[in-house]
Structures are given as C-alpha cells and as structure tokens.
Motif scaffolding. Structure first.
Motif, PDB file in Angstrom:
ATOM      1  N   GLY A  85       0.619  11.617  16.490  1.00 13.29           N
ATOM      2  CA  GLY A  85       2.207  11.923  16.238  1.00 13.29           C
ATOM      3  C   GLY A  85       2.192  13.376  15.460  1.00 13.29           C
ATOM      4  O   GLY A  85       1.612  13.822  14.771  1.00 13.29           O
ATOM      5  N   LEU A  86       3.419  13.960  15.464  1.00 11.97           N
ATOM      6  CA  LEU A  86       3.736  15.045  14.690  1.00 11.97           C
ATOM      7  C   LEU A  86       3.647  14.976  13.061  1.00 11.97           C
ATOM      8  O   LEU A  86       2.839  15.899  12.633  1.00 11.97           O
ATOM      9  N   MET A  87       4.307  14.214  12.562  1.00 13.75           N
ATOM     10  CA  MET A  87       4.422  14.243  11.040  1.00 13.75           C
ATOM     11  C   MET A  87       4.866  12.833  10.523  1.00 13.75           C
ATOM     12  O   MET A  87       5.482  12.086  11.020  1.00 13.75           O
ATOM     13  N   SER A  88       4.353  12.775   9.082  1.00 17.29           N
ATOM     14  CA  SER A  88       4.601  11.383   8.407  1.00 17.29           C
ATOM     15  C   SER A  88       5.082  11.666   7.206  1.00 17.29           C
ATOM     16  O   SER A  88       4.527  12.664   6.581  1.00 17.29           O
ATOM     17  N   TYR A  89       5.964  10.732   6.508  1.00 16.90           N
ATOM     18  CA  TYR A  89       6.042  10.889   5.162  1.00 16.90           C
ATOM     19  C   TYR A  89       6.533   9.446   4.573  1.00 16.90           C
ATOM     20  O   TYR A  89       7.254   8.710   5.054  1.00 16.90           O
ATOM     21  N   GLY A  90       5.527   9.111   3.771  1.00 16.18           N
ATOM     22  CA  GLY A  90       5.688   7.724   3.295  1.00 16.18           C
ATOM     23  C   GLY A  90       4.792   7.355   2.332  1.00 16.18           C
ATOM     24  O   GLY A  90       3.789   8.263   1.821  1.00 16.18           O
ATOM     25  N   ALA A  91       4.850   5.874   1.747  1.00 18.52           N
ATOM     26  CA  ALA A  91       3.705   5.694   0.625  1.00 18.52           C
ATOM     27  C   ALA A  91       2.552   5.849   1.041  1.00 18.52           C
ATOM     28  O   ALA A  91       2.216   5.461   1.920  1.00 18.52           O
ATOM     29  N   SER A  92       1.740   6.119   0.076  1.00 18.99           N
ATOM     30  CA  SER A  92       0.285   6.112   0.271  1.00 18.99           C
ATOM     31  C   SER A  92      -0.290   4.690   0.515  1.00 18.99           C
ATOM     32  O   SER A  92      -0.415   4.199  -0.723  1.00 18.99           O
ATOM     33  N   ILE A  93      -0.911   4.341   1.619  1.00 18.99           N
ATOM     34  CA  ILE A  93      -1.405   3.168   1.719  1.00 18.99           C
ATOM     35  C   ILE A  93      -2.651   2.887   0.866  1.00 18.99           C
ATOM     36  O   ILE A  93      -2.612   1.738   0.242  1.00 18.99           O
ATOM     37  N   SER A  94      -3.471   4.062   0.889  1.00 20.70           N
ATOM     38  CA  SER A  94      -4.666   3.761   0.097  1.00 20.70           C
ATOM     39  C   SER A  94      -4.289   3.847  -1.465  1.00 20.70           C
ATOM     40  O   SER A  94      -5.045   2.753  -2.252  1.00 20.70           O
ATOM     41  N   ASP A  95      -3.290   4.384  -1.995  1.00 17.24           N
ATOM     42  CA  ASP A  95      -2.910   4.184  -3.262  1.00 17.24           C
ATOM     43  C   ASP A  95      -2.218   2.626  -3.635  1.00 17.24           C
ATOM     44  O   ASP A  95      -2.499   2.048  -4.785  1.00 17.24           O
ATOM     45  N   SER A  96      -1.551   2.222  -2.698  1.00 19.48           N
ATOM     46  CA  SER A  96      -1.099   0.903  -2.886  1.00 19.48           C
ATOM     47  C   SER A  96      -2.219  -0.134  -2.745  1.00 19.48           C
ATOM     48  O   SER A  96      -1.958  -1.033  -3.876  1.00 19.48           O
ATOM     49  N   PHE A  97      -3.182   0.110  -1.916  1.00 20.17           N
ATOM     50  CA  PHE A  97      -4.529  -0.918  -2.147  1.00 20.17           C
ATOM     51  C   PHE A  97      -5.160  -0.751  -3.453  1.00 20.17           C
ATOM     52  O   PHE A  97      -5.277  -1.724  -4.010  1.00 20.17           O
ATOM     53  N   ARG A  98      -5.346   0.490  -4.021  1.00 17.31           N
ATOM     54  CA  ARG A  98      -5.651   0.650  -5.307  1.00 17.31           C
ATOM     55  C   ARG A  98      -4.856   0.009  -6.487  1.00 17.31           C
ATOM     56  O   ARG A  98      -5.514  -0.871  -7.196  1.00 17.31           O
ATOM     57  N   ARG A  99      -3.614   0.252  -6.459  1.00 19.07           N
ATOM     58  CA  ARG A  99      -2.867  -0.766  -7.029  1.00 19.07           C
ATOM     59  C   ARG A  99      -2.946  -2.174  -7.010  1.00 19.07           C
ATOM     60  O   ARG A  99      -2.830  -2.978  -8.027  1.00 19.07           O
ATOM     61  N   GLY A 100      -3.093  -2.435  -5.775  1.00 25.56           N
ATOM     62  CA  GLY A 100      -3.306  -4.102  -5.434  1.00 25.56           C
ATOM     63  C   GLY A 100      -4.271  -4.712  -6.224  1.00 25.56           C
ATOM     64  O   GLY A 100      -4.423  -5.658  -6.773  1.00 25.56           O
TER      65      GLY A 100
END
Length: 135
Positions: A67-82
């Motif tokens: 895909g061309l581009m994305s902008y969203g929450a960092s999944i890896s950061d969310s897992f670290r926070r979890g």
C-alpha cells in the motif's frame, strides 16, 4: 475530491464493491481499521496495484504489503504499553484501578515503490515527516 462510502461485510461483497468503485474512477482509497479488511489485505493491495490507485491505511502492515502510506497508532508501542499493564496486574494491581489509555505514539509510513508504481511524486517536505520509508 469526491468521497464515496462503501460498506463491505463479506469476501464476495468486497470483490463486487471494489470493482464497483472503478466506475467512479477514485483518486485514492482510504481504509479504516477493520479486522475483516485486515484478513483481506492481499486482495485489497492486488486490486489497488492492478488499477494504479493509491491507498491510505491506518496500519503499517498494509504499507509493507504494498500500500502507499499509513498513519495510525504504533502497534508495537501499544503492545509495550499492554505489557506494562500485565506487569502491574501480576504484581497485585487490580485491573479496575488502572486507567484507560489512548495511544500516544503514532507512525507515518510511506512505500516509495508503491508511490512510483501509481505515478506519484511525494514532496520532500512530506517524506521528511515520515517515521519510516519503505523502498
């Protein structure tokens, strides 16, 4: 820019609706975060590539898939926070005592190969904002 909303709930519906958008010749496709669509990532990217339509997504996995581009929450950061929450719970904190958190780290990812394939020249000022460039 013309915004066209398309609702999809089945795989066969996805094929029909994607093909149907071609009659309106969209300038781009933007997909929301959706677990059903995540399972159809290859089909969606193949459609975009074969029709030379740029796609904007909320998840970097789509960009890694072409895909061309994305902008969203960092999944890896969310897992670290979890993991921080799991640690606190395992050490005695009651889950009901923990606050609800919103994502705090977002990432902007651009696939330069996809941009070239659809004939887009992305300005340097936009490229400098990206957290990651895929070549």
């Amino acid at each position: 820019m013309n915004l066209v909303r398309v609702e999809v709930s089945t795989v066969s519906d996805l094929d029909t609706k994607l093909s149907g958008t071609l009659s309106q010749r969209p300038d781009a496709l933007m997909l929301p975060v959706d677990s059903f669509l995540d399972l159809q990532i290859r089909k969606i990217i193949d459609f975009l590539e074969s029709n030379r339509i740029p796609g904007m997504f909320a998840d970097r996995e789509y960009v890694l898939a072409g895909g061309l581009m994305s902008y969203g929450a960092s999944i890896s950061d969310s897992f670290r926070r979890g993991a921080t929450y799991v640690h606190k719970i395992l050490h005695g904190t009651k889950p009901s005592d923990l606050p609800v958190e919103q994502p705090t780290k977002f990432e902007f990812v651009i696939n330069l190969t996809s941009a070239k394939a659809v004939g887009l020249m992305i300005p340097a000022s936009i490229l400098s904002l990206a957290d990651d460039l895929i070549e």
